[in-house]
Design an enzyme around this catalytic site. Structure first.
Site, mmCIF file in Angstrom:
data_model
loop_
_atom_site.group_PDB
_atom_site.id
_atom_site.type_symbol
_atom_site.label_atom_id
_atom_site.label_comp_id
_atom_site.label_asym_id
_atom_site.label_seq_id
_atom_site.Cartn_x
_atom_site.Cartn_y
_atom_site.Cartn_z
ATOM 1 N N MET A 97 11.314 23.581 -1.160
ATOM 2 C CA MET A 97 10.785 23.298 -2.353
ATOM 3 C C MET A 97 9.978 22.009 -2.383
ATOM 4 O O MET A 97 10.623 20.967 -2.919
ATOM 5 C CB MET A 97 12.013 23.264 -3.428
ATOM 6 N N GLY A 98 8.712 22.158 -1.988
ATOM 7 C CA GLY A 98 7.930 20.552 -2.011
ATOM 8 C C GLY A 98 7.903 20.535 -3.485
ATOM 9 O O GLY A 98 7.235 21.531 -4.217
ATOM 10 N N THR A 99 8.653 19.655 -4.173
ATOM 11 C CA THR A 99 8.787 19.850 -5.465
ATOM 12 C C THR A 99 8.575 18.680 -6.338
ATOM 13 O O THR A 99 8.220 17.569 -5.944
ATOM 14 C CB THR A 99 10.385 19.726 -5.553
ATOM 15 N N THR A 100 8.663 18.695 -7.651
ATOM 16 C CA THR A 100 8.838 17.668 -8.339
ATOM 17 C C THR A 100 9.809 17.767 -9.380
ATOM 18 O O THR A 100 9.921 18.893 -10.216
ATOM 19 C CB THR A 100 7.392 17.455 -9.322
ATOM 20 N N SER A 130 8.368 15.905 -3.167
ATOM 21 C CA SER A 130 7.216 15.417 -2.669
ATOM 22 C C SER A 130 6.270 14.948 -3.829
ATOM 23 O O SER A 130 5.391 14.161 -3.541
ATOM 24 C CB SER A 130 6.607 16.667 -2.004
#
Length: 236
Positions: free
Chosen positions: A12-15, A143
């Site tokens: 989960m390249g995530t915010t 990320s």
């Protein structure tokens, strides 16, 4: 054939974001889960319930964050039965911290725990990669967070109303989506206060566009069709 990493673990390249406001906390997250360069799930739910009054935002390895959440939910259920009352936000955050720190060599996940309890009100705890625990008035992770530190330092203020805080969360996540290729999809928020929990959902086509972002389209064919219908005139 080029290796696109399609068999890589789901990540989960995530915010993710959690903010306190005058009556409680608001958690928010995007919804993109990827494996390599392939978007495996564009509407995943990265905000997970731990107890009736405590939720956690998950980033990093999807498998790692899910198993930590499952273990903590189980331990908190036992804790509630033994004490006869709901666990506090601090107890929940410290259980996440114990698991994250105790397995820091194998887990690839950063989490934000937020909730409300009758002893301390609304609280946010950031638990980044490695298992540190930090109580903060607001916390961001994933990320997309690298694009948001300056914005939140300027935009967050003490004593915000619920509407102000949710608008801040929604704006922050949409800003990160605009800049971070690993964040995308919809925005989910969870509002936690003395009255209970409210979950909200904001589809991608209801989010503000930033900078040179393209309007949402159903497919690439729509974009190509629009370009063909209105060609750019040639200039010398």
């Amino acid at each position: 054939m080029e290796d696109l990493g399609l068999n890589a673990p789901h990540s989960m390249g995530t915010t993710i974001i959690g903010v306190t406001y005058k009556d409680g906390v608001i958690l928010g997250a995007d919804s993109r889960t990827s494996t390599g360069v392939y978007v495996a799930n564009r509407a995943s739910d990265k905000i997970t319930q731990l107890t009736d009054n405590v939720y956690v935002c998950r980033s990093g390895s999807a498998a790692d964050s899910q198993i930590v959440s499952d273990y903590v939910r189980y331990f908190l259920h036992q804790h509630t039965i033994q004490l006869g009352q709901p666990a506090t936000v601090k107890v929940a955050a410290n259980l996440v911290r114990l698991l994250a720190y105790g397995n820091k060599d194998t887990l690839q996940t950063g989490m934000i725990v937020g909730g409300w309890d009758k002893y301390e009100g609304g609280k946010i705890y950031g638990i980044p990669l490695g298992g540190t625990i930090i109580e903060q008035p607001f916390s961001i992770g994933g990320s997309g967070s690298s694009y948001l530190y300056g914005f939140l330092d300027q935009a967050w203020k003490d004593g915000m109303s619920k509407d102000e805080a949710e608008e801040l969360v929604k704006k922050a996540v949409s800003l990160a989506i605009a800049r971070d290729g690993a964040s995308g999809g919809v925005v989910r928020t969870v509002i936690i206060n003395e009255e209970g929990v409210t979950r909200n959902f904001y589809p991608g086509d209801q989010l503000p566009l930033w900078h040179e972002e393209l309007e949402p389209q159903n497919s690439l064919l729509d974009i190509w069709g629009a370009a063909a219908a209105s060609p750019v005139p040639m200039t010398e």
